[in-house]
Design a protein around this motif. Structure first.
Motif, PDB file in Angstrom:
ATOM      1  N   UNK A  48      55.093  22.342  60.421  1.00  0.00           N
ATOM      2  CA  UNK A  48      54.325  22.345  59.164  1.00  0.00           C
ATOM      3  C   UNK A  48      53.849  20.932  58.830  1.00  0.00           C
ATOM      4  N   UNK A  49      54.766  19.974  58.897  1.00  0.00           N
ATOM      5  CA  UNK A  49      54.389  18.591  58.603  1.00  0.00           C
ATOM      6  C   UNK A  49      53.414  18.026  59.607  1.00  0.00           C
ATOM      7  N   UNK A  50      53.588  18.382  60.885  1.00  0.00           N
ATOM      8  CA  UNK A  50      52.729  17.840  61.941  1.00  0.00           C
ATOM      9  C   UNK A  50      51.293  18.331  61.800  1.00  0.00           C
ATOM     10  N   UNK A  51      51.132  19.630  61.586  1.00  0.00           N
ATOM     11  CA  UNK A  51      49.772  20.158  61.438  1.00  0.00           C
ATOM     12  C   UNK A  51      49.101  19.624  60.183  1.00  0.00           C
ATOM     13  N   UNK A  52      49.904  19.297  59.162  1.00  0.00           N
ATOM     14  CA  UNK A  52      49.341  18.674  57.959  1.00  0.00           C
ATOM     15  C   UNK A  52      48.860  17.258  58.274  1.00  0.00           C
ATOM     16  N   UNK A  53      49.684  16.492  59.005  1.00  0.00           N
ATOM     17  CA  UNK A  53      49.296  15.130  59.381  1.00  0.00           C
ATOM     18  C   UNK A  53      48.101  15.126  60.325  1.00  0.00           C
ATOM     19  N   UNK A  54      48.019  16.149  61.174  1.00  0.00           N
ATOM     20  CA  UNK A  54      46.918  16.238  62.135  1.00  0.00           C
ATOM     21  C   UNK A  54      45.665  16.874  61.529  1.00  0.00           C
ATOM     22  N   UNK A  55      45.702  17.060  60.187  1.00  0.00           N
ATOM     23  CA  UNK A  55      44.541  17.588  59.456  1.00  0.00           C
ATOM     24  C   UNK A  55      44.104  18.957  59.991  1.00  0.00           C
ATOM     25  N   UNK A  56      45.104  19.828  60.148  1.00  0.00           N
ATOM     26  CA  UNK A  56      44.855  21.214  60.517  1.00  0.00           C
ATOM     27  C   UNK A  56      45.538  22.090  59.463  1.00  0.00           C
ATOM     28  N   UNK A  57      45.000  22.097  58.235  1.00  0.00           N
ATOM     29  CA  UNK A  57      45.693  22.752  57.106  1.00  0.00           C
ATOM     30  C   UNK A  57      45.885  24.254  57.289  1.00  0.00           C
ATOM     31  N   UNK A  58      44.928  24.930  57.957  1.00  0.00           N
ATOM     32  CA  UNK A  58      45.065  26.372  58.151  1.00  0.00           C
ATOM     33  C   UNK A  58      46.300  26.693  58.997  1.00  0.00           C
ATOM     34  N   UNK A  59      46.511  25.924  60.084  1.00  0.00           N
ATOM     35  CA  UNK A  59      47.691  26.137  60.935  1.00  0.00           C
ATOM     36  C   UNK A  59      48.972  25.864  60.156  1.00  0.00           C
ATOM     37  N   UNK A  60      48.951  24.809  59.334  1.00  0.00           N
ATOM     38  CA  UNK A  60      50.120  24.475  58.528  1.00  0.00           C
ATOM     39  C   UNK A  60      50.443  25.596  57.547  1.00  0.00           C
ATOM     40  N   UNK A  61      49.413  26.182  56.939  1.00  0.00           N
ATOM     41  CA  UNK A  61      49.615  27.279  55.990  1.00  0.00           C
ATOM     42  C   UNK A  61      50.159  28.519  56.687  1.00  0.00           C
ATOM     43  N   UNK A  62      49.646  28.809  57.865  1.00  0.00           N
ATOM     44  CA  UNK A  62      50.078  30.001  58.600  1.00  0.00           C
ATOM     45  C   UNK A  62      51.490  29.868  59.162  1.00  0.00           C
ATOM     46  N   UNK A  63      51.993  28.649  59.273  1.00  0.00           N
ATOM     47  CA  UNK A  63      53.369  28.446  59.741  1.00  0.00           C
ATOM     48  C   UNK A  63      54.375  28.709  58.618  1.00  0.00           C
ATOM     49  N   UNK A  64      53.937  28.577  57.357  1.00  0.00           N
ATOM     50  CA  UNK A  64      54.851  28.699  56.221  1.00  0.00           C
ATOM     51  C   UNK A  64      55.689  29.980  56.221  1.00  0.00           C
ATOM     52  N   UNK A  65      55.117  31.144  56.548  1.00  0.00           N
ATOM     53  CA  UNK A  65      55.947  32.370  56.542  1.00  0.00           C
ATOM     54  C   UNK A  65      57.045  32.367  57.610  1.00  0.00           C
ATOM     55  N   UNK A  66      56.883  31.518  58.641  1.00  0.00           N
ATOM     56  CA  UNK A  66      57.794  31.578  59.784  1.00  0.00           C
ATOM     57  C   UNK A  66      59.240  31.229  59.411  1.00  0.00           C
ATOM     58  N   UNK A  67      59.517  30.124  58.703  1.00  0.00           N
ATOM     59  CA  UNK A  67      60.914  29.860  58.318  1.00  0.00           C
ATOM     60  C   UNK A  67      61.489  30.915  57.386  1.00  0.00           C
ATOM     61  N   UNK A  68      60.651  31.500  56.536  1.00  0.00           N
ATOM     62  CA  UNK A  68      61.126  32.568  55.648  1.00  0.00           C
ATOM     63  C   UNK A  68      61.555  33.773  56.472  1.00  0.00           C
ATOM     64  N   UNK A  69      60.710  34.161  57.440  1.00  0.00           N
ATOM     65  CA  UNK A  69      61.044  35.298  58.302  1.00  0.00           C
ATOM     66  C   UNK A  69      62.288  35.006  59.140  1.00  0.00           C
ATOM     67  N   UNK A  70      62.410  33.769  59.593  1.00  0.00           N
ATOM     68  CA  UNK A  70      63.586  33.392  60.393  1.00  0.00           C
ATOM     69  C   UNK A  70      64.862  33.498  59.572  1.00  0.00           C
ATOM     70  N   UNK A  71      64.827  33.035  58.332  1.00  0.00           N
ATOM     71  CA  UNK A  71      66.011  33.117  57.464  1.00  0.00           C
ATOM     72  C   UNK A  71      66.328  34.561  57.083  1.00  0.00           C
ATOM     73  N   UNK A  72      65.289  35.387  56.897  1.00  0.00           N
ATOM     74  CA  UNK A  72      65.524  36.810  56.633  1.00  0.00           C
ATOM     75  C   UNK A  72      66.161  37.483  57.848  1.00  0.00           C
ATOM     76  N   UNK A  73      65.699  37.113  59.036  1.00  0.00           N
ATOM     77  CA  UNK A  73      66.304  37.637  60.263  1.00  0.00           C
ATOM     78  C   UNK A  73      67.772  37.219  60.354  1.00  0.00           C
ATOM     79  N   UNK A  74      68.057  35.973  59.998  1.00  0.00           N
ATOM     80  CA  UNK A  74      69.437  35.491  60.028  1.00  0.00           C
ATOM     81  C   UNK A  74      70.307  36.259  59.034  1.00  0.00           C
TER      82      UNK A  74
END
Length: 715
Positions: free
Chosen positions: A617-643
């Protein structure tokens, strides 16, 4: 770091691995080294010492590799238990993860990284003088469409790791249940530990326990064993064993000096007679102490209570026994040989203070460990090193020296300092208030793991003071951005760390250099060649955190610096063969947790995934790819729900067995004619070893009398 420095590190460590393998293939054949390299086979009688000369012993042979490779999981389960199977599945799980990530990283992400021009173009004609950074994601310019390959890789690897985690959790849960059904009845399956026992005036702890369980569990209660304070007695037994070994050594070695001059007037004393009298005095003290320990005044308000069925023990464990929840506190009993008896000799206040001491000690150790970390960071930066030590400037200009200092030495220093961490954490866990060795080891495993993650990963990545590192995590909004800028910068260091620490530590595990040196030192002073020795057990609290830490490096760096993956795979392949060999020849299980280390593995992998996603998330933000950074946001939530789903679905089976499993096994045992003998043995299964009859000298027949009478063991 330059590619040449990494190649130097790879060359040095490859040479060490080959040297260790060659020496091991020769030394393991020498009869004098059998106790180092095949102690388990010696103890089981599968291998015998041979003294006649044989030229074949001096020729290295790879036969042990073939035997380790052929070892099936069923054979490993029958010889080393489910804990060994789970340990090996941690390695195979990691191999699967990084084989999958390696295909994506090496064949997709690495070419994409090399095609970038953010840093500088790769000079293929002089590859060794390129910086390792050109193989990382840092070489891609901001806003590059090629970053979508890394975005896709993050999703693919997350999905694959979660699938494997679910599969392994389900598989190990099934194996745990099958293992329970396949083993013979064990004392700990029928027993619970009861603490905080209230005692009324005029009665003993034993009488209170019997009265309570006969009243509230009359149909299932079988017997109990009250715990006594025996720390002083244990110390006396330890001293007696030392003296007995000295006497045996003197009697078996006629060349040893049998006399010594003692005292101011230098009287000549027969050592055997001198030690014999000391031993008799200690044995007399042991008898007096045992008589005192067996009294009701030395009873601890704790008892092992046994039941006629597993289900009866489970009901007593899960249900509150008293209106006052601080009384009649129950917990599952460990195996008899797993009980940590010193726990019962300490008071509640002492255990409570010990927990505070452990927390303070861990914090101090963490702060002190920053010193070698800062030294290591200075070594990786030649310019900084020249400022600190200007007199070394001429030496540092030598190419090979600079490559060794920047590529090999930093990881080696960290590895040496990390060697002392597992025994320290094991000691701290032992005073923390756990009732069994397996709980101590699990606690030490967690401590070593998180200590390593904090001090090796985060301290190296941020390379600042403790306050600076803490301040980063006190500002959660900026954690991804700070990780994204700091983690890729240390890619070259961690690649070298995997090579140095991973390859060398695994090879040294095979070579067993410390036990070998200790054996060579001890040999001239040993009593005789047939003296009994203790077969070691694998230190899970040392080896599991190491594998999990390398797993964290692989998951966090697979899309940042995919060049780390081949070195990780080499490490895991070495570990797969070497640890299977060690389970065959060296390590024997001292206790069985039936796979309870797996939840630690699962939680560590979930943490690694969430950390990797935060970096993305931080890397895609620094690399000025905001759409990729936004689309990564659900991933940690889904991972924690899976856990959370896995925690609800599988974890309860690792805490206690379900009722249907217990009742089914109890029904199977009803027709077993051996159960009557088992119940007879169960009565005294949890007797303190210090209270068992023991004899060293010929004049101590009285010590063979039972230390706890039949009246003290209630049926």
């Amino acid at each position: 770091m330059l590619v040449s420095a990494l190649l130097t590190s790879v060359g040095i460590n490859s040479g060490l691995c080959v040297l260790f393998f060659t020496l091991y293939s020769i030394l393991r054949k020498q009869p004098t080294n059998y106790e180092v390299y095949i102690p388990r086979l010696i103890a089981e009688g599968s291998s015998k010492r041979r003294s006649h000369f044989n030229l074949e012993r001096l020729i290295p042979s790879p036969g042990w590799v073939k035997r380790a490779w052929k070892l099936s999981e069923e054979d490993l389960l029958s010889t080393s238990g489910l804990d060994a199977v789970v340990f090996m599945r941690v390695i195979t799980f990691s191999l699967r993860v990084f084989l999958f990530a390696g295909v994506i990283g090496i064949f997709v992400l690495l070419p994409v990284n090399c095609s970038g021009d953010q840093l500088h173009d790769i000079d293929f004609a002089d590859l060794s003088n390129n910086s390792l950074d050109v193989f990382t994601i840092s070489n891609l310019s901001s806003g590059s469409k090629r970053l979508w390959a890394h975005f896709s890789a993050v999703y693919l690897v997350t999905a694959f790791v979660c699938y494997l985690l679910y599969y392994e959790y389900k598989c190990i849960t099934g194996k745990r249940i099958d293992f329970f059904h396949s083993t013979k009845p064990q004392p700990h399956q029928f027993t619970i530990l009861v603490r905080s026992i209230p005692v009324s005036a005029g009665s003993s702890v034993s009488e209170s326990v019997e009265r309570f369980f006969m009243e509230y569990h009359p149909s299932t209660y079988l017997s109990h064993m009250v715990v006594h304070r025996s720390s002083k007695l244990q110390s006396l037994i330890k001293d007696a064993k030392k003296l007995y070994k000295r006497i045996t050594h003197l009697q078996s070695e006629p060349n040893q000096p049998q006399y010594r001059h003692v005292g101011f007037f230098r009287h000549r004393v027969d050592l055997v007679d001198h030690y014999g009298k000391k031993l008799e005095d200690i044995e007399e003290n042991m008898r007096l102490e045992r008589s005192e320990v067996s009294l009701a005044t030395q009873e601890v308000r704790a008892a092992f209570v046994s039941f006629k069925s597993r289900y009866g023990a489970a009901v007593a464990f899960h249900m509150k026994q008293s209106i006052n929840p601080t009384e009649w506190v129950t917990e599952l009993a460990p195996e008899p040989n797993d009980v940590y008896w010193p726990f019962f000799s300490s008071s509640f206040m002492r255990r409570w203070l010990s927990k505070i001491v452990v927390i303070v000690a861990c914090i101090l150790l963490t702060i002190l460990f920053l010193i070698p970390v800062l030294v290591v960071q200075g070594l990786t930066n030649l310019n900084q090193l020249e400022i600190w030590f200007p007199f070394l400037k001429s030496i540092l200009t030598i190419t090979f020296v600079s490559q060794v200092i920047t590529g090999y030495l930093p990881s080696l220093i960290l590895q040496l300092f990390l060697k002392i961490v597992p025994p320290i954490m094991e000691f701290l866990s032992s005073i923390q208030g756990y009732i069994c060795h397996s709980d101590i080891e699990k606690s030490a495993c967690n401590k070593v793991l998180w200590f390593t993650i904090w001090n090796i990963f985060f301290a190296t990545v941020f390379s600042g003071s403790v306050l600076y590192q803490v301040s980063i995590f006190l500002d959660p909004k900026h954690i991804p951005a700070k990780l994204a800028s700091a983690v890729p910068a240390q890619a070259s260091f961690f690649i070298a760390y995997v090579v140095t620490s991973g390859w060398t530590s695994t090879s040294s595990e095979l070579f067993r250099i410390i036990p070998l040196i200790w054996s060579l030192i001890q040999k001239p002073f040993s009593c005789c060649s047939d003296e009994e020795f203790e077969v070691p057990s694998i230190p899970y609290h040392r080896d599991i955190p190491r594998i999990l830490f390398f797993g964290l490096l692989g998951i966090t760096y697979f899309f940042l610096a995919p060049l780390i993956l081949p070195f990780l795979l080499v490490y895991l392949c070495l570990a797969y063969i070497i640890y299977r060999n060690q389970f065959l020849n060296v390590y024997a299980p001292k206790y069985e947790t039936a796979g309870k280390f797996w939840p630690i593995v699962h939680n560590s992998m979930i943490f690694s995934l969430v950390l990797m996603q935060a970096i993305a998330i931080g890397l895609f933000t620094l690399k000025k790819l905001p759409l990729a950074s936004t689309l990564i946001f659900p991933l940690p939530v889904l991972t924690l729900l899976f856990n959370e789903y896995c925690r609800k679905r599988f974890l309860p089976n690792f805490i206690a067995y379900p009722a249907e499993v217990l009742i089914k096994r109890d029904r199977e045992d009803r027709n077993d004619p051996k159960m009557a003998e088992f119940y007879d043995n169960l009565v005294a299964a949890y007797q303190d070893p210090a209270l068992l009859p023991i004899q060293f000298s010929a004049n101590s027949d009285s010590l063979n009398s039972p230390l706890i009478s039949a009246a003290q063991v209630r049926h």
